[in-house]
Write a protein that holds these residues in place. Structure first.
Motif, PDB file in Angstrom:
ATOM      1  N   THR A 194      -2.612  -4.635   1.738  1.00 38.47           N
ATOM      2  CA  THR A 194      -4.013  -4.463   1.347  1.00 38.47           C
ATOM      3  C   THR A 194      -4.874  -4.247   2.578  1.00 38.47           C
ATOM      4  OG1 THR A 194      -3.674  -5.861  -0.590  1.00 38.47           O
ATOM      5  CG2 THR A 194      -5.947  -5.546   0.124  1.00 38.47           C
ATOM      6  N   TRP A 195      -4.647  -5.057   3.591  1.00 35.81           N
ATOM      7  CA  TRP A 195      -5.398  -4.940   4.835  1.00 35.81           C
ATOM      8  C   TRP A 195      -5.148  -3.578   5.484  1.00 35.81           C
ATOM      9  CZ3 TRP A 195      -3.897  -5.697  10.249  1.00 35.81           C
ATOM     10  CH2 TRP A 195      -4.992  -5.910  11.108  1.00 35.81           C
ATOM     11  N   LEU A 196      -3.895  -3.145   5.486  1.00 33.79           N
ATOM     12  CA  LEU A 196      -3.543  -1.860   6.087  1.00 33.79           C
ATOM     13  C   LEU A 196      -4.170  -0.692   5.313  1.00 33.79           C
ATOM     14  CD1 LEU A 196       0.214  -2.565   6.847  1.00 33.79           C
ATOM     15  CD2 LEU A 196      -1.665  -2.525   8.489  1.00 33.79           C
ATOM     16  N   TYR A 197      -4.100  -0.754   3.981  1.00 35.61           N
ATOM     17  CA  TYR A 197      -4.728   0.293   3.159  1.00 35.61           C
ATOM     18  C   TYR A 197      -6.233   0.339   3.414  1.00 35.61           C
ATOM     19  CZ  TYR A 197      -0.964   1.841  -0.013  1.00 35.61           C
ATOM     20  OH  TYR A 197       0.148   2.421  -0.554  1.00 35.61           O
ATOM     21  N   ARG A 198      -6.846  -0.811   3.577  1.00 36.42           N
ATOM     22  CA  ARG A 198      -8.291  -0.842   3.811  1.00 36.42           C
ATOM     23  C   ARG A 198      -8.635  -0.133   5.112  1.00 36.42           C
ATOM     24  NH1 ARG A 198     -12.563  -5.056   2.210  1.00 36.42           N
ATOM     25  NH2 ARG A 198     -14.374  -4.160   3.181  1.00 36.42           N
ATOM     26  N   THR A 201      -7.936   3.635   4.644  1.00 36.66           N
ATOM     27  CA  THR A 201      -8.944   4.251   3.780  1.00 36.66           C
ATOM     28  C   THR A 201     -10.266   4.405   4.518  1.00 36.66           C
ATOM     29  OG1 THR A 201      -7.884   3.347   1.805  1.00 36.66           O
ATOM     30  CG2 THR A 201     -10.193   4.002   1.594  1.00 36.66           C
ATOM     31  N   ASN A 202     -10.684   3.378   5.237  1.00 37.92           N
ATOM     32  CA  ASN A 202     -11.932   3.471   6.001  1.00 37.92           C
ATOM     33  C   ASN A 202     -11.845   4.539   7.082  1.00 37.92           C
ATOM     34  OD1 ASN A 202     -13.212   1.523   4.478  1.00 37.92           O
ATOM     35  ND2 ASN A 202     -12.707  -0.137   5.871  1.00 37.92           N
ATOM     36  N   GLU A 203     -10.709   4.632   7.749  1.00 40.09           N
ATOM     37  CA  GLU A 203     -10.528   5.677   8.766  1.00 40.09           C
ATOM     38  C   GLU A 203     -10.589   7.061   8.126  1.00 40.09           C
ATOM     39  OE1 GLU A 203     -10.087   5.635  12.317  1.00 40.09           O
ATOM     40  OE2 GLU A 203     -10.987   3.691  11.878  1.00 40.09           O
ATOM     41  N   ALA A 204      -9.956   7.218   6.971  1.00 38.94           N
ATOM     42  CA  ALA A 204      -9.966   8.509   6.280  1.00 38.94           C
ATOM     43  C   ALA A 204     -11.379   8.873   5.824  1.00 38.94           C
ATOM     44  CB  ALA A 204      -9.016   8.488   5.086  1.00 38.94           C
ATOM     45  N   LEU A 205     -12.091   7.904   5.264  1.00 40.49           N
ATOM     46  CA  LEU A 205     -13.457   8.179   4.820  1.00 40.49           C
ATOM     47  C   LEU A 205     -14.357   8.552   5.994  1.00 40.49           C
ATOM     48  CD1 LEU A 205     -13.893   5.389   2.124  1.00 40.49           C
ATOM     49  CD2 LEU A 205     -13.657   7.844   1.726  1.00 40.49           C
ATOM     50  N   ALA A 206     -14.193   7.859   7.121  1.00 44.92           N
ATOM     51  CA  ALA A 206     -14.977   8.191   8.321  1.00 44.92           C
ATOM     52  C   ALA A 206     -14.633   9.598   8.803  1.00 44.92           C
ATOM     53  CB  ALA A 206     -14.712   7.163   9.423  1.00 44.92           C
ATOM     54  N   TRP A 207     -13.353   9.938   8.793  1.00 47.71           N
ATOM     55  CA  TRP A 207     -12.942  11.277   9.204  1.00 47.71           C
ATOM     56  C   TRP A 207     -13.531  12.327   8.269  1.00 47.71           C
ATOM     57  CZ3 TRP A 207     -10.537  15.456   7.215  1.00 47.71           C
ATOM     58  CH2 TRP A 207     -10.144  16.434   8.116  1.00 47.71           C
ATOM     59  N   ILE A 214      -9.661  -3.651  -0.872  1.00 46.51           N
ATOM     60  CA  ILE A 214      -9.553  -2.531   0.066  1.00 46.51           C
ATOM     61  C   ILE A 214     -10.902  -1.859   0.267  1.00 46.51           C
ATOM     62  CG2 ILE A 214      -8.590  -0.194   0.370  1.00 46.51           C
ATOM     63  CD1 ILE A 214      -6.048  -1.277  -1.095  1.00 46.51           C
ATOM     64  N   THR A 215     -11.625  -1.625  -0.824  1.00 45.49           N
ATOM     65  CA  THR A 215     -12.867  -0.847  -0.745  1.00 45.49           C
ATOM     66  C   THR A 215     -14.129  -1.687  -0.629  1.00 45.49           C
ATOM     67  OG1 THR A 215     -13.088  -0.786  -3.152  1.00 45.49           O
ATOM     68  CG2 THR A 215     -11.859   1.029  -2.108  1.00 45.49           C
ATOM     69  N   GLY A 216     -14.024  -2.982  -0.942  1.00 48.85           N
ATOM     70  CA  GLY A 216     -15.219  -3.821  -0.923  1.00 48.85           C
ATOM     71  C   GLY A 216     -16.151  -3.522  -2.089  1.00 48.85           C
ATOM     72  N   THR A 217     -15.585  -3.080  -3.193  1.00 48.88           N
ATOM     73  CA  THR A 217     -16.347  -2.713  -4.384  1.00 48.88           C
ATOM     74  C   THR A 217     -15.893  -3.588  -5.545  1.00 48.88           C
ATOM     75  OG1 THR A 217     -16.372  -0.429  -3.578  1.00 48.88           O
ATOM     76  CG2 THR A 217     -16.940  -0.750  -5.886  1.00 48.88           C
TER      77      THR A 217
END
Length: 185
Positions: free
Chosen positions: A74-78, A81-87, A157-160
């Motif tokens: 979960t931590w790794l996916y988070r 995912t955050n790196e991908a969204l930033a990219w 992962i998403t904080g949602t």
């Protein structure tokens, strides 16, 4: 990955003498999962390598911040995912300066040019429909549909909230169905 294997990797990562070996195990076990997840999000194998490398660097630098309040995956996916969204945000800013072209058309052209994409026309249309989704909605759809993660884990992962995730997933499915129906006609 079961809890015992995850625990063994974490034990190695926490021991300064075994940290390199533990990180190697983490990359071997979770690297392919993160690569697939990032490929679905970014839709370009060249970009995935950069984002995955950034993800793994962040993981290595911040291992001391992992508190085991969630699963390691979960931590790794988070982080991924955050790196991908930033990219994706940085790409969108750059593309807006260059072109006002539809992201679905850009995604289709990128996929056709990618040497690792061997999908047929229907797969291409699905990828274009995914590319047309807002970034966070696409991430939720990918985590739920492809990775089959429960909403509780996607929430971490998403904080949602789970309710917002369910609504986002439902909207994503409807948008994809609509695009694919239009393609089929």
């Amino acid at each position: 990955m079961n809890a015992a294997e995850e625990s063994a990797i974490l034990t190695q990562l926490r021991d300064e003498r075994q940290r390199e070996q533990g990180f190697g195990a983490l990359v071997r076990v979770y690297g392919p999962l993160l690569h697939r997840h990032l490929l679905r999000m970014l839709q370009s194998s060249a970009d995935v390598d950069d984002v995955l490398q950034n993800t793994l660097i962040k993981v290595y630098r911040h291992l001391d911040r992992f508190r085991e309040e969630s699963k390691l995956s979960t931590w790794l996916y988070r982080i991924a995912t955050n790196e991908a969204l930033a990219w994706l945000r940085s790409q969108q800013r750059r593309e807006r300066r260059i072109s006002s072209e539809d992201p679905a058309l850009t995604a289709g052209r990128t996929l056709r040019a990618d040497p690792f994409f061997d999908g047929d026309a229907a797969q291409l249309e699905l990828q274009k429909a995914l590319a047309a989704l807002p970034d966070k909605q696409r991430a939720v759809f990918l985590l739920r549909y492809y990775d089959e993660l429960p909403y509780a884990e996607i929430s971490q992962i998403t904080g949602t909230s789970e309710g917002a995730l369910k609504a986002s997933y439902h909207l994503a499915v409807k948008k994809i169905e609509s695009k694919l129906k239009a393609y089929a006609q």
